[in-house]
Design a protein around this motif. Sequence first.
Motif, PDB file in Angstrom:
ATOM      1  N   ILE A   1       0.826  -1.211   0.000  1.00 26.46           N
ATOM      2  CA  ILE A   1       0.000   0.000   0.000  1.00 26.46           C
ATOM      3  C   ILE A   1       0.857   1.256   0.000  1.00 26.46           C
ATOM      4  O   ILE A   1       0.659   2.171  -0.801  1.00 26.46           O
ATOM      5  CB  ILE A   1      -0.927   0.020   1.239  1.00 26.46           C
ATOM      6  N   THR A   2       1.832   1.302   0.889  1.00 26.63           N
ATOM      7  CA  THR A   2       2.571   2.550   1.108  1.00 26.63           C
ATOM      8  C   THR A   2       3.393   2.988  -0.099  1.00 26.63           C
ATOM      9  O   THR A   2       3.664   4.179  -0.258  1.00 26.63           O
ATOM     10  CB  THR A   2       3.502   2.417   2.330  1.00 26.63           C
ATOM     11  N   GLN A   3       3.776   2.042  -0.972  1.00 23.02           N
ATOM     12  CA  GLN A   3       4.545   2.432  -2.160  1.00 23.02           C
ATOM     13  C   GLN A   3       3.739   3.312  -3.106  1.00 23.02           C
ATOM     14  O   GLN A   3       4.304   3.994  -3.976  1.00 23.02           O
ATOM     15  CB  GLN A   3       5.041   1.191  -2.899  1.00 23.02           C
ATOM     16  N   HIS A   4       2.423   3.326  -2.940  1.00 17.83           N
ATOM     17  CA  HIS A   4       1.564   4.140  -3.797  1.00 17.83           C
ATOM     18  C   HIS A   4       1.237   5.503  -3.193  1.00 17.83           C
ATOM     19  O   HIS A   4       0.616   6.336  -3.849  1.00 17.83           O
ATOM     20  CB  HIS A   4       0.257   3.389  -4.085  1.00 17.83           C
ATOM     21  N   MET A   5       1.653   5.733  -1.951  1.00 21.36           N
ATOM     22  CA  MET A   5       1.388   7.009  -1.292  1.00 21.36           C
ATOM     23  C   MET A   5       2.296   8.099  -1.863  1.00 21.36           C
ATOM     24  O   MET A   5       3.408   7.816  -2.292  1.00 21.36           O
ATOM     25  CB  MET A   5       1.594   6.871   0.219  1.00 21.36           C
ATOM     26  N   PRO A   6       1.828   9.339  -1.888  1.00 23.72           N
ATOM     27  CA  PRO A   6       2.669  10.422  -2.421  1.00 23.72           C
ATOM     28  C   PRO A   6       3.939  10.603  -1.597  1.00 23.72           C
ATOM     29  O   PRO A   6       3.896  10.531  -0.363  1.00 23.72           O
ATOM     30  CB  PRO A   6       1.755  11.655  -2.325  1.00 23.72           C
ATOM     31  N   GLU A   7       5.059  10.813  -2.283  1.00 26.46           N
ATOM     32  CA  GLU A   7       6.334  10.992  -1.593  1.00 26.46           C
ATOM     33  C   GLU A   7       6.438  12.389  -1.008  1.00 26.46           C
ATOM     34  O   GLU A   7       5.986  13.366  -1.594  1.00 26.46           O
ATOM     35  CB  GLU A   7       7.498  10.760  -2.559  1.00 26.46           C
ATOM     36  N   ALA A   8       7.073  12.477   0.162  1.00 24.74           N
ATOM     37  CA  ALA A   8       7.281  13.779   0.801  1.00 24.74           C
ATOM     38  C   ALA A   8       8.401  14.518   0.085  1.00 24.74           C
ATOM     39  O   ALA A   8       9.406  13.921  -0.318  1.00 24.74           O
ATOM     40  CB  ALA A   8       7.641  13.580   2.262  1.00 24.74           C
ATOM     41  N   SER A   9       8.244  15.822  -0.078  1.00 21.91           N
ATOM     42  CA  SER A   9       9.299  16.653  -0.659  1.00 21.91           C
ATOM     43  C   SER A   9      10.334  16.979   0.416  1.00 21.91           C
ATOM     44  O   SER A   9      10.106  16.767   1.607  1.00 21.91           O
ATOM     45  CB  SER A   9       8.708  17.952  -1.193  1.00 21.91           C
ATOM     46  N   LYS A  10      11.459  17.523  -0.007  1.00 19.61           N
ATOM     47  CA  LYS A  10      12.477  17.926   0.959  1.00 19.61           C
ATOM     48  C   LYS A  10      11.938  19.008   1.891  1.00 19.61           C
ATOM     49  O   LYS A  10      12.272  19.045   3.077  1.00 19.61           O
ATOM     50  CB  LYS A  10      13.729  18.420   0.238  1.00 19.61           C
ATOM     51  N   GLN A  11      11.096  19.887   1.350  1.00 18.70           N
ATOM     52  CA  GLN A  11      10.510  20.922   2.194  1.00 18.70           C
ATOM     53  C   GLN A  11       9.572  20.314   3.225  1.00 18.70           C
ATOM     54  O   GLN A  11       9.537  20.745   4.382  1.00 18.70           O
ATOM     55  CB  GLN A  11       9.747  21.938   1.337  1.00 18.70           C
ATOM     56  N   ASP A  12       8.828  19.294   2.817  1.00 17.88           N
ATOM     57  CA  ASP A  12       7.955  18.584   3.763  1.00 17.88           C
ATOM     58  C   ASP A  12       8.784  17.983   4.906  1.00 17.88           C
ATOM     59  O   ASP A  12       8.413  18.077   6.086  1.00 17.88           O
ATOM     60  CB  ASP A  12       7.185  17.453   3.066  1.00 17.88           C
ATOM     61  N   ILE A  13       9.896  17.362   4.545  1.00 16.16           N
ATOM     62  CA  ILE A  13      10.769  16.740   5.543  1.00 16.16           C
ATOM     63  C   ILE A  13      11.332  17.796   6.488  1.00 16.16           C
ATOM     64  O   ILE A  13      11.357  17.620   7.712  1.00 16.16           O
ATOM     65  CB  ILE A  13      11.902  15.957   4.854  1.00 16.16           C
TER      66      ILE A  13
END
Length: 558
Positions: A212-224
């Motif tokens: 499931i989690t591989q389909h979730m949107p990736e966090a950007s560097k700014q998000d991190i």
Amino acid sequence: MLLKKLIKPLILASLCASSSYTLAQTKVIYNANGYTPLYKGEVQQFSTLVIKDGKVVKVGGDTLKNSYPDAKLIDVQGSTLLPGLIDAHGHVIGLGDNLSQLDVRGAKSVDEVTNKLKIFANNKQGWIIGRGWNQELWADTRFPTAKDLDKVVNDRPVVLSRVDSHAIWANSKALELAGITAQTKAPEGGEIIKDEFGNPTGIFVDKAESLITQHMPEASKQDISDSLDAAGKHLLSLGITSTHDAGIDKATWEVYKERSELGNLPVRIVAMLSGASPDLNTMLKAGRYQDANSFMSIRSVKVYADGALGSRGAALIEDYADRTGHHGLMLETQEKLEALFTQSFKRGFSAHTHAIGDKANKVVLDAYEKVFKKTGGILLRNRIEHAQIVTLEDIPRFKKLKIIPSMQPVHATSDMHMAEQRLTEKQLSGAYAWQSFLQQGSIIAAGSDYPVELANPFYGLYSAITRMDHNQLPKNGWRASEVLSREDALRAFTLGGAYAAHQEFKIGSLEQGKWADFILIDKDYFKIPIDEIYETNVLQTWIAGIKRYEKEKNIIDK
């Protein structure tokens, strides 16, 4: 545009100059009720702390301040002063994310979870991510299903992590987007919970989560970076000046090093590279990382051996007491563990391995022992993270193999009722065995495993000292022979964490030459009744002699 390019370096230079002046100024903290464990010795009491260049010059009595007539004097009005607390096992970005995601921690039923989801969904677009559910708190302790979530949100994917992060609960939209059907097989080390007809229910355990989690949107560097700031602010408010981050990916690794170079990390971080990352070799090849001011250290790899007790993923030698024929999940074979250890050691990185069940701990110890004989690495201060359920025969092997038990005291008080159901008396004989480790000479590095548990270190100190919940139950503590003294508990949350990070000569106590990391609290940790320890509030948090957090204006600067 040119003006903007010029202004940013000028601002940074100004900030650095201001910071340098603040560090260089001698400060005398006085009228304190101070305690510090000593690297070689007992706890020392003091009332005055002298700081220069961000480091401890001396601690002493009331008259010590008279020797520094030109210093900045800070009267702390009798507040209790302790070294900054070190959380030796947390998940920094996970904590920061959690502060902005759906939080269902403590929910007492499926309905309570879905009610919170309904409210949260009204103000959220796209994927809905959350965490904190724990079916052991519900009247019906069976795993929930996708249909429970579908009743509230069926037009968008919903993914909620269990409180221990070792299982996720997804709605039907998430299953649809991931292409999950009755024919989908779980990867090795994972489990898809299915109903009596063989259909996936919406619960994915351990390595099956990735379906499931591989389909979730990736966090950007700014998000991190934003999550780092949110987590840092929260940790400072709790008196945590240094934290070990248990498993980072490449994007977080890059953000951490960038923020370290800019000199604007909110707290000290000891980061472990994720052994599950496809970019592990790339990060290892870059070598160990340590900045000049001990704010960022990267010199270890987090390896994952098994799952968690709550989701019955912890790998046991014998059956679960409440699930006949089930032994949990080994996430890696011994051969794979040996390969990861060898890969890490050859680059000078230590291996910090998650192991909860007694089988996982045994296999991990076997793997360490075998690799030490072939490759070396025994002096790298390798760790077993959690070390929750260990056979009585394997506890001495930690000392023999120089493995640090990195343990989270609050897990015992959170798990005790569930553990009694999941495990037999034989399996419990070496469970959460802090005193047994201490008595054999092992150094315990204590933490919380936030956001699995709350990050408040005074909850952990209370659990370590009492082995009771906040209602002081069970009376005299659960398996009370394993309690720690107040001194040993504090040492585990200070010098223990520092030692585990190769930093015992830099932080962890207020001794000459170490960074002046300390906190002011509203209670005398060593004298208050034990039932008040978890209620302790942090008034101020200082790192390298600079105040980073203040709860209220109760301190007078002169």
